[in-house]
Scaffold this motif. Sequence first.
Motif, short mmCIF file in Angstrom:
data_model
loop_
_atom_site.label_atom_id
_atom_site.label_comp_id
_atom_site.label_asym_id
_atom_site.label_seq_id
_atom_site.Cartn_x
_atom_site.Cartn_y
_atom_site.Cartn_z
N VAL A 432 -54.97 94.37 61.94
CA VAL A 432 -56.77 94.85 62.85
C VAL A 432 -57.17 92.82 63.71
CG1 VAL A 432 -58.80 95.13 63.22
CG2 VAL A 432 -57.29 95.94 61.25
N GLY A 433 -57.78 93.59 65.39
CA GLY A 433 -58.17 92.47 66.28
C GLY A 433 -59.89 93.63 66.34
N ILE A 434 -60.45 92.44 65.99
CA ILE A 434 -61.93 92.90 67.28
C ILE A 434 -62.30 92.43 68.47
CG2 ILE A 434 -64.26 93.88 66.52
CD1 ILE A 434 -62.88 95.03 63.97
N LEU A 435 -63.19 92.58 68.74
CA LEU A 435 -63.83 91.80 69.71
C LEU A 435 -64.40 92.54 70.79
CD1 LEU A 435 -63.26 88.93 71.43
CD2 LEU A 435 -62.67 89.87 73.51
N ASN A 436 -66.09 91.73 70.07
CA ASN A 436 -67.97 92.52 69.84
C ASN A 436 -68.71 90.91 71.34
OD1 ASN A 436 -67.72 94.74 68.33
ND2 ASN A 436 -67.63 93.20 66.94
N TYR A 437 -69.12 92.02 72.08
CA TYR A 437 -69.71 90.72 72.93
C TYR A 437 -71.11 91.46 72.84
CZ TYR A 437 -71.92 88.87 77.03
OH TYR A 437 -73.12 88.27 77.43
N ARG A 438 -72.51 90.93 72.56
CA ARG A 438 -74.00 91.00 72.91
C ARG A 438 -74.44 90.66 74.39
NH1 ARG A 438 -78.49 93.01 68.69
NH2 ARG A 438 -80.10 93.23 70.16
N TYR A 439 -75.42 91.16 74.92
CA TYR A 439 -76.58 90.35 75.90
C TYR A 439 -77.36 91.36 75.48
CZ TYR A 439 -78.26 87.92 79.69
OH TYR A 439 -79.18 87.29 80.44
#
Length: 546
Positions: A432-439
């Motif tokens: 499993v690979g997960i990338l999250n970005y929050r601005y």
Amino acid sequence: MLRVFISVFLISLFSIVVEAQGYSFYENSQFDPFQRETYVVGTNKLHSSLRMYKLDELREFYDLDSLIYAGIYRPDVYLNPHEATDGKPISRNVFRNFIHDDFLAWKYQDSYVAINPYCNFQIGKENGSDHTSYINSRGFYVNGNLGKNFWFYMDFTENQSRYPDYYEEIANGFVTVPGESNYKKESDYYDYEVANGYIGFNIGKHVDFQIGKGKIFIGDGYRSLLLSDNAPAYPMFKFNLTFLNCKYMMMITQLQTHDAQGVSNNGHREKYSFTHYFDWNMWGRFSLGIFENVTMAAWRLTGESRNIDMEYINPFIIFRPGEYNAGSPDKMIVGFNSKLVLAKSLILHGQLMFNEFRLKELTAKTGYWSNKYGYLVGLKSIDLFGAPGLDMQLEYSQVRPFSYSQYDGLGCYTHHRQSLAHPLGANFKEFVGILNYRYRRLMLHTQFNLAKYGDDIPGDTLSYGHDPNIPSKERNAQYGVHMLQGNKTTVKYADMSATVLINPRNMMNLTMGVRMRNMNSDFQANKSTHMYVALRWSLKNTYYDY
């Protein structure tokens, strides 16, 4: 329905008379404002592997409002959202409550009660499907505390849903909406209700209890091989003891099984699960957890009931000797969870799970069926490459065949036919690979899964160890049992979404996304591309990636 609303009323009324600190109800990992902060070097005296988080423990290290509203501008009038005249609602104006605070809230001295919507309005379309998918969930949740030592939470939703074809096939196999509840099939849609809730109280600084219905997740990753939130909620009694840098949990749960032979009541019968978990934060960068669980059926195949073995209720025993003393055939699992903060923003974590194994057979590499174990290793990066709000998670896990099965199937490690650990059951390998970005209010999510598992062969009466519900006495072999045996299946899954977070306190958000799934096995193949838009409040974890 009437009983549900009576229960809701009584719990709410009782909540107005007593009070508590409580657990975090941010159960969706994508919207959890606290989880990423628990891995900062020097402050991880918090036991990050035991979720739900306890709010009074979080407050020892963090200003919770500053984490909930991180990066979101609020005028000074919003900075103390719980400030109000004693006995009067925190009203302010509708718009401020709608985008910043609890929908309805009351504060009286050191007591607080909040009511929020609990909704999921989603519509989508799957390629090649002849129907429109949708989720129509309406409900509410109530949470709060009365004093410093009593807290409460409850939620209720009524739901009608139509899912992508592959997910409906999974739900039909479970006879349960995954992670939710039993359903009534009304022509072309699923109709079901979900009600959860608990009360809890502190006894001094070091001991607390929780009684109710909910889920627990043990681990520092996206998946867990020990106990996850994959299955529906279950009734529980939980005892926590916190001392020095250690935390000990004992939990008793009542689980449900299906397809009970010779049993009425729609084939439902109870089984009980007893769990111990001890977690030790050895220093600011490393923690080690020790897990054990025994699951016992409250009935036998002949139909008669079985009493609970009192050995299991003692919170301070090791289950294996207790199991032998009771002469029981019950399902036993032990395991370890560890976490190492390698750098300010880099975390290594892992799990090791054993059901049973024989060292002689293991070293001889004979493929002995009873060598049942699994492991998980993961890597997290917070603020990847120094970019604030950009987080990465990589994880690999694999589990040997029959690892969660039980000889006659009565005490298998499942609830409503769904695994209490990894959703793929056993006999699998997964990345499993997960990338999250929050601005500020914008949240971007990308996920990719690659899974391989050995399923049962259509028309074959033997089990190849993938489905934990099938008795292990129906195994395909005594020796020569290897990974991915049986119907070799590969699942590729991708999920991409963009979200605008409207109200961070109750996770109100507007989301647009696409999920893609490609499944190939020795006997069938299908592809699914599902696009959707959704307006949601107060989400819990729901897994579509298997």
